[in-house]
Design a protein around this motif. Structure first.
Motif, mmCIF file in Angstrom:
data_model
loop_
_atom_site.group_PDB
_atom_site.id
_atom_site.type_symbol
_atom_site.label_atom_id
_atom_site.label_comp_id
_atom_site.label_asym_id
_atom_site.label_seq_id
_atom_site.Cartn_x
_atom_site.Cartn_y
_atom_site.Cartn_z
ATOM 1 N N ARG A 43 -5.721 12.034 1.988
ATOM 2 C CA ARG A 43 -7.091 11.804 2.445
ATOM 3 C C ARG A 43 -7.984 11.338 1.301
ATOM 4 N N SER A 44 -7.424 11.191 0.114
ATOM 5 C CA SER A 44 -8.176 10.767 -1.065
ATOM 6 C C SER A 44 -8.234 9.242 -1.155
ATOM 7 N N GLN A 45 -9.431 8.676 -0.989
ATOM 8 C CA GLN A 45 -9.580 7.223 -1.069
ATOM 9 C C GLN A 45 -9.250 6.716 -2.460
ATOM 10 N N LYS A 46 -9.567 7.506 -3.473
ATOM 11 C CA LYS A 46 -9.276 7.086 -4.851
ATOM 12 C C LYS A 46 -7.769 6.930 -5.067
ATOM 13 N N LYS A 47 -6.996 7.889 -4.572
ATOM 14 C CA LYS A 47 -5.538 7.796 -4.716
ATOM 15 C C LYS A 47 -4.998 6.576 -3.973
ATOM 16 N N ILE A 48 -5.570 6.292 -2.824
ATOM 17 C CA ILE A 48 -5.154 5.123 -2.038
ATOM 18 C C ILE A 48 -5.427 3.843 -2.809
ATOM 19 N N ASP A 49 -6.659 3.734 -3.340
ATOM 20 C CA ASP A 49 -7.058 2.520 -4.068
ATOM 21 C C ASP A 49 -6.256 2.346 -5.354
ATOM 22 N N THR A 91 0.855 -1.195 0.000
ATOM 23 C CA THR A 91 0.000 0.000 0.000
ATOM 24 C C THR A 91 0.888 1.240 0.000
ATOM 25 N N GLU A 104 -3.854 6.219 4.030
ATOM 26 C CA GLU A 104 -4.738 7.263 4.557
ATOM 27 C C GLU A 104 -3.985 8.092 5.602
ATOM 28 N N HIS A 139 -1.043 2.674 10.586
ATOM 29 C CA HIS A 139 -1.305 1.570 9.660
ATOM 30 C C HIS A 139 -0.382 0.391 9.942
ATOM 31 N N THR A 182 -11.459 -7.567 -3.214
ATOM 32 C CA THR A 182 -10.990 -6.174 -3.259
ATOM 33 C C THR A 182 -9.950 -5.970 -4.347
ATOM 34 N N ASP A 212 -1.627 14.770 5.880
ATOM 35 C CA ASP A 212 -2.036 14.737 4.474
ATOM 36 C C ASP A 212 -0.927 15.322 3.586
#
Length: 445
Positions: free
Chosen positions: A341-347, A39, A43, A48, A399, A307
């Motif tokens: 804080r962007s979930q899209k960037k994380i995924d 990962t 986040e 983590h 996932t 962030d």
């Protein structure tokens, strides 16, 4: 300028260009180091747990005929239980494998029952016909002095022990060690001491009567291979695979040192024994093979970060003996995580291949726990652990859209359904231990 000198000048220039191009290749490093984070984007503002994959892959050898010489001791169980087909196929497989060796290789053959006998003292593999005749004369009788057999095979290796050779004991046994030291712990300590000398031990368990804990401990601590062979007819195939590995070694004595930085805390190493002391992690691999990837998975705790910040998690330092260049080499790398804080960037940033490798090792730990529960007679508890493993693999597989993890989920459920068959448990246990070993060590066969 004399026109007759032009061809000579051209040839000289071409030679100079070629020499300057090819010279660095003579010292090209044999190992590629990759450090990857499952990962790489996390986040922000929370702690983590993260998986780091440290992988080593030996480059392809373009001229396999110039391989590293081998120093091999074949140690054959000839106790009474090996009578008949077992010993016949064991001798046949050993002879076939020896015929793959070259005149620069060293081979010895040791047999054991209640006592140990050196069938072929360590010698160059030039007269393979004579070696084969000696092997053919082995006859079965007596008990199983396994520890003494491995020790004697190691003594034969030491006659020509060389850190620029591949030094390997190949042990075949079909029964329980019942003469001399016989516990998995004792054999594991023997494997560890041999590894420190640069000797690895491959263990081949034949049939359903051997102790798989003992055999995997001995192989694991020495960083050899392990195979469960139910039918003696399959021994030739296993010996061919094993010698394929032995004859493709390019580096050995691999030391891995990891320094966790910036408040990152090491939690555990999956797949291999390792020492964790404070923020330092160290482990080793005895040998690396051409075109084969070996890796460890390190799980770490990463402290919360703001962030849009980044954090260097670990430094990795590798030292190994380059067998082709006959010198010690060093590699280093690190890995950095980014926070958002962007979930899209994380995924979008998830490294699926690294996460799959980590998940496989986590599931392997579940599998080990299940076998321990089953050994205690707690079948329901073992099945519950495998169900937990299946749920973990299913959730992550969905996932990551990973067919590999979904397939392993089905495997875990199948294993759970087969734990309560008492008649088949001995065979099933050997299959599980072999699979655990191979996945942890990334064994090629």
């Amino acid at each position: 300028m004399n026109r007759y000198r032009l061809p000579q000048i051209k040839r000289l220039l071409i030679a100079l260009c070629l020499s300057s191009t090819l010279a660095p290749l003579a010292h090209a490093k044999q190992i590629d180091l990759q450090v990857n984070l499952a990962t790489p984007v996390m986040e922000a503002d929370r702690t983590h747990n993260a998986f780091i994959k440290i992988s080593l892959e030996a480059i392809k050898q373009e001229q396999p005929q110039e391989r590293i010489p081998a120093n091999i001791a074949i140690v054959l169980d000839k106790s009474g239980s090996m009578q008949g087909d077992k010993l016949y196929h064991a001798k046949k497989a050993a002879i076939m494998a020896i015929n793959r060796l070259g005149t620069n290789d060293i081979v010895s053959v040791v047999s054991y029952d209640s006592r140990v006998n050196v069938v072929v003292p360590a010698t160059k593999a030039s007269d393979t016909a004579r070696i084969a005749r000696s092997i053919q004369q082995i006859e079965a009788s007596g008990n199983t002095a396994l520890f003494a057999g491995v020790s004697k095979g190691s003594q034969e290796l030491r006659k020509f022990l060389d850190m620029n050779k591949v030094n390997r004991v190949i042990l075949l046994s079909d029964g329980l060690a019942n003469v001399g030291p016989s516990t998995p712990n004792e054999l594991g300590k023997l494997g560890l001491s041999l590894a420190k000398e640069g000797i690895s031990v491959t263990t081949i368990g034949l049939g359903l009567g051997y102790n798989e804990d003992l055999m995997t401990q001995l192989a694991g601590f020495s960083d050899g291979n392990h195979a469960f062979v139910e039918n003696a007819e399959d021994l030739a195939r296993i010996f061919q695979y094993e010698f394929g590995d032995v004859l493709s070694v390019v580096a050995q004595g691999v030391e891995i040192h990891i320094t966790c930085k910036n408040g990152v805390r090491p939690l555990r190493v999956l797949g291999r024994e390792a020492d964790i002391s404070g923020n330092m992690v160290s482990t080793r691999m005895n040998q690396l093979y051409s075109e084969q990837e070996k890796f460890i998975i390190l799980e770490v705790e990463v402290p919360a970060q703001e962030d849009r910040s980044n954090l260097e998690l670990v430094d990795v330092d590798i030292r190994y003996n380059d067998l082709f260049n006959k010198q010690n080499e060093q590699l280093s790398s690190n890995v950095v995580a980014n926070f958002t804080r962007s979930q899209k960037k994380i995924d979008d940033a998830v490294d699926t291949q690294t996460y799959e490798a980590a998940a496989e090792q986590v599931a392997n730990e579940f599998n080990r726990e299940a076998v321990e529960k089953r050994d205690q007679g707690d079948i329901q508890g073992a099945q519950s652990i495998l169900q937990k493993s299946a749920d973990y693999l299913d959730n992550l597989g969905q996932t990551l859209s990973s067919p590999k993890l979904i397939e392993q989920k089905e495997e875990a459920l199948q294993d759970a359904s087969e734990l309560d068959d008492e008649q088949e448990w001995s065979k099933k246990r050997k299959e599980l231990k072999e699979r655990q070993f191979k996945r942890a060590k990334q064994q090629s066969y």
